[in-house]
Design a protein around this motif. Sequence first.
Motif, PDB file in Angstrom:
ATOM      1  N   ALA A 191     -15.168 -12.885   0.189  1.00  0.00           N
ATOM      2  CA  ALA A 191     -14.865 -12.454   1.560  1.00  0.00           C
ATOM      3  C   ALA A 191     -13.380 -12.128   1.704  1.00  0.00           C
ATOM      4  CB  ALA A 191     -15.268 -13.541   2.558  1.00  0.00           C
ATOM      5  N   GLN A 192     -12.535 -12.945   1.076  1.00  0.00           N
ATOM      6  CA  GLN A 192     -11.093 -12.691   1.131  1.00  0.00           C
ATOM      7  C   GLN A 192     -10.760 -11.390   0.403  1.00  0.00           C
ATOM      8  OE1 GLN A 192      -8.861 -14.659   2.686  1.00  0.00           O
ATOM      9  NE2 GLN A 192      -9.318 -16.811   2.422  1.00  0.00           N
ATOM     10  N   ARG A 193     -11.446 -11.147  -0.699  1.00  0.00           N
ATOM     11  CA  ARG A 193     -11.195  -9.898  -1.438  1.00  0.00           C
ATOM     12  C   ARG A 193     -11.574  -8.691  -0.577  1.00  0.00           C
ATOM     13  NH1 ARG A 193     -13.900 -10.944  -5.686  1.00  0.00           N
ATOM     14  NH2 ARG A 193     -15.842  -9.932  -5.090  1.00  0.00           N
ATOM     15  N   ASP A 194     -12.731  -8.780   0.073  1.00  0.00           N
ATOM     16  CA  ASP A 194     -13.162  -7.676   0.937  1.00  0.00           C
ATOM     17  C   ASP A 194     -12.169  -7.443   2.070  1.00  0.00           C
ATOM     18  OD1 ASP A 194     -15.392  -7.166  -0.567  1.00  0.00           O
ATOM     19  OD2 ASP A 194     -16.799  -8.217   0.749  1.00  0.00           O
TER      20      ASP A 194
ATOM     21  N   ALA B  93      -1.108  -2.500  -5.376  1.00  0.00           N
ATOM     22  CA  ALA B  93      -1.746  -3.122  -4.219  1.00  0.00           C
ATOM     23  C   ALA B  93      -3.251  -3.254  -4.443  1.00  0.00           C
ATOM     24  CB  ALA B  93      -1.474  -2.293  -2.962  1.00  0.00           C
ATOM     25  N   GLU B  94      -3.858  -2.205  -4.981  1.00  0.00           N
ATOM     26  CA  GLU B  94      -5.300  -2.246  -5.239  1.00  0.00           C
ATOM     27  C   GLU B  94      -5.627  -3.266  -6.327  1.00  0.00           C
ATOM     28  OE1 GLU B  94      -9.043   0.796  -6.173  1.00  0.00           O
ATOM     29  OE2 GLU B  94      -6.999   1.575  -5.962  1.00  0.00           O
ATOM     30  N   GLN B  95      -4.778  -3.314  -7.336  1.00  0.00           N
ATOM     31  CA  GLN B  95      -4.991  -4.272  -8.430  1.00  0.00           C
ATOM     32  C   GLN B  95      -4.928  -5.705  -7.898  1.00  0.00           C
ATOM     33  OE1 GLN B  95      -1.871  -4.201 -11.359  1.00  0.00           O
ATOM     34  NE2 GLN B  95      -3.103  -5.218 -12.923  1.00  0.00           N
ATOM     35  N   ILE B  96      -3.981  -5.971  -7.007  1.00  0.00           N
ATOM     36  CA  ILE B  96      -3.849  -7.318  -6.436  1.00  0.00           C
ATOM     37  C   ILE B  96      -5.071  -7.654  -5.586  1.00  0.00           C
ATOM     38  CG2 ILE B  96      -2.568  -8.658  -4.702  1.00  0.00           C
ATOM     39  CD1 ILE B  96      -0.007  -7.347  -5.802  1.00  0.00           C
TER      40      ILE B  96
ATOM     41  N   ALA C  56       0.809  -1.228   0.000  1.00  0.00           N
ATOM     42  CA  ALA C  56       0.000   0.000   0.000  1.00  0.00           C
ATOM     43  C   ALA C  56       0.842   1.277   0.000  1.00  0.00           C
ATOM     44  CB  ALA C  56      -0.977  -0.013   1.169  1.00  0.00           C
ATOM     45  N   PRO C  57       1.810   1.433   0.905  1.00  0.00           N
ATOM     46  CA  PRO C  57       2.583   2.679   0.895  1.00  0.00           C
ATOM     47  C   PRO C  57       3.630   2.734  -0.209  1.00  0.00           C
ATOM     48  CG  PRO C  57       3.355   1.239   2.654  1.00  0.00           C
ATOM     49  CD  PRO C  57       2.155   0.576   2.053  1.00  0.00           C
ATOM     50  N   LEU C  58       3.984   1.588  -0.798  1.00  0.00           N
ATOM     51  CA  LEU C  58       5.035   1.542  -1.816  1.00  0.00           C
ATOM     52  C   LEU C  58       4.482   1.707  -3.228  1.00  0.00           C
ATOM     53  CD1 LEU C  58       6.943  -1.583  -0.393  1.00  0.00           C
ATOM     54  CD2 LEU C  58       7.511   0.827  -0.013  1.00  0.00           C
ATOM     55  N   ASP C  59       3.386   1.006  -3.485  1.00  0.00           N
ATOM     56  CA  ASP C  59       2.803   1.006  -4.831  1.00  0.00           C
ATOM     57  C   ASP C  59       1.292   0.791  -4.703  1.00  0.00           C
ATOM     58  OD1 ASP C  59       2.089   0.673  -7.452  1.00  0.00           O
ATOM     59  OD2 ASP C  59       3.702  -0.741  -7.949  1.00  0.00           O
ATOM     60  N   PRO C  60       0.567   1.843  -4.319  1.00  0.00           N
ATOM     61  CA  PRO C  60      -0.872   1.683  -4.051  1.00  0.00           C
ATOM     62  C   PRO C  60      -1.672   1.174  -5.243  1.00  0.00           C
ATOM     63  CG  PRO C  60      -0.232   4.005  -4.061  1.00  0.00           C
ATOM     64  CD  PRO C  60       1.017   3.210  -4.054  1.00  0.00           C
ATOM     65  N   ASP C  61      -1.282   1.564  -6.463  1.00  0.00           N
ATOM     66  CA  ASP C  61      -2.014   1.096  -7.646  1.00  0.00           C
ATOM     67  C   ASP C  61      -1.899  -0.430  -7.775  1.00  0.00           C
ATOM     68  OD1 ASP C  61      -2.821   3.638  -8.397  1.00  0.00           O
ATOM     69  OD2 ASP C  61      -0.996   3.994  -9.555  1.00  0.00           O
TER      70      ASP C  61
END
Length: 497
Positions: free
Chosen positions: A315-318, A303-306, A296-301
């Motif tokens: 549930a795991q995605r949430d 992290a969100e994509q993953i 998240a702090p290194l590469d938020p884009d």
Amino acid sequence: MSTSSADRTVGTPDVVTTERISAALDEIERAAREIAEDSGERLKKLSLLAECVAPSDPGRAAALWDESEQAALSLADEGARATCLAGIARSACRHDAERAERIALQMLAFGWTGPSGYTGLLATFAGQPDGVARAARIVAGIADSAAREEILQDAMHDPQGFGVREVLVDFMPPGEARTQWLRQIAEAKLWSSPQPLATLLSRPGIATDPAGRLHDLGMIAFGMADRRDPELSQALELLDQAIDAVGDADARSAALDEPVFRLAGVAPEAAARLLPHLRDPHSICAVSQVLAETLAPLDPDRAEQIALGIDYDAAQRDYALAELAGGLACFDPDRAEMIVARIADPEMRIDGVVRVATALVGIDPDRAQRLVAGIDDVAVRDDALSGLLWRCARQDLKRGLQIAESISDPEKTDFALEDVASYLAETDAAAAEQVIAMLSKPERADWARCLCVDDLALTDPSAAERFAAAVSDPAIRAEAWLRLVRVWLEERGRATA
């Protein structure tokens, strides 16, 4: 017995003398003897006192253990009797190993094979030069094989047993559990040993088949990443070569499952690069969750994509999105709130709100409070406010106490205020006492004073004594003095080592 901090001359060192330790030991006994005679808590405190006095006064320790043992055997409740005897054995095993072994064997003769009675004892004995034979005799006395295996498994998970697993595993009967432990012990040597890469690669235990070697290289890379070893890049290059050497995709995935999961927490970029090699949905979810937070702090884009790419389990995605939002909140609170809004499950969405608010409270307390105020569920809102209270009060006590007033459950308020008092004690004992005075129940105030003793034992011994002496409940007061004495004795042991 306490000399208050205010009474001491400014600049005078607050020295913990032998006489002071002796007086504190007397306070433990005095408080313990105020506890009801038929109480297991009384026997527990007396046996722990014996453990503390044994190095300096073995005669007093023996008398206390004798008294506790006789009283434990007279308890009517079998469960309480077993629990007390187990506690006495644990307290005696370092200073009176013969007594500890005798009690353990006596418990076995009575048919008591609950794991809690033996795990700490076995772990301690296994770490003593003359204790291995004692541990072996205790294990041999456990007739039921299932109970024996359970006790040994618990002992190896015990914090003390973790360091002596190679001794304990020899007591386990042949079977899958023993094989698994042997594998874990061998593997731990690979990643926990701070040796040069070439030395690790030449160890006798490293696998020679392609899939096994891939797994072992992954664990070596994890260990190097964890301790920031300068040879990490070389280990990762070898790992890439080992991946190419395993032709079967499923075998490659199985070999990388654990190493990639472990790398995700310490070397997220390397783990993200290896993630496409995993095929097991559970492993992919587990790694993705960790990466969502650590990236998240290194590469938020990325992290969100993953996080959004977890399609096996909603549930795991949430959960991953909630972790990502919490990790991003300090850097980009607007984006964090937008990520929370993408969480499908209502309960997990609330969890995301709480994570964001908790992260923000130190930098934007107004926004954090507004987020929590929007939670409809009163119990969940109280939990969130309790977390905000503790974190906020560390920077702004007045504001933290204002948050306390908005919590509807006094029990939750008390737990949060206990932590605040403990935090304040080291820098402002008077403020800590003021917070303790706000607690709704005397028992909670006593436990808060106990926590303050932990924090002050070395930095302000006089204040620690004052907090311990102010505890009204005798069992908790004995516990407070015990904690204080243990810290003092450990510190003295380090100073003379």
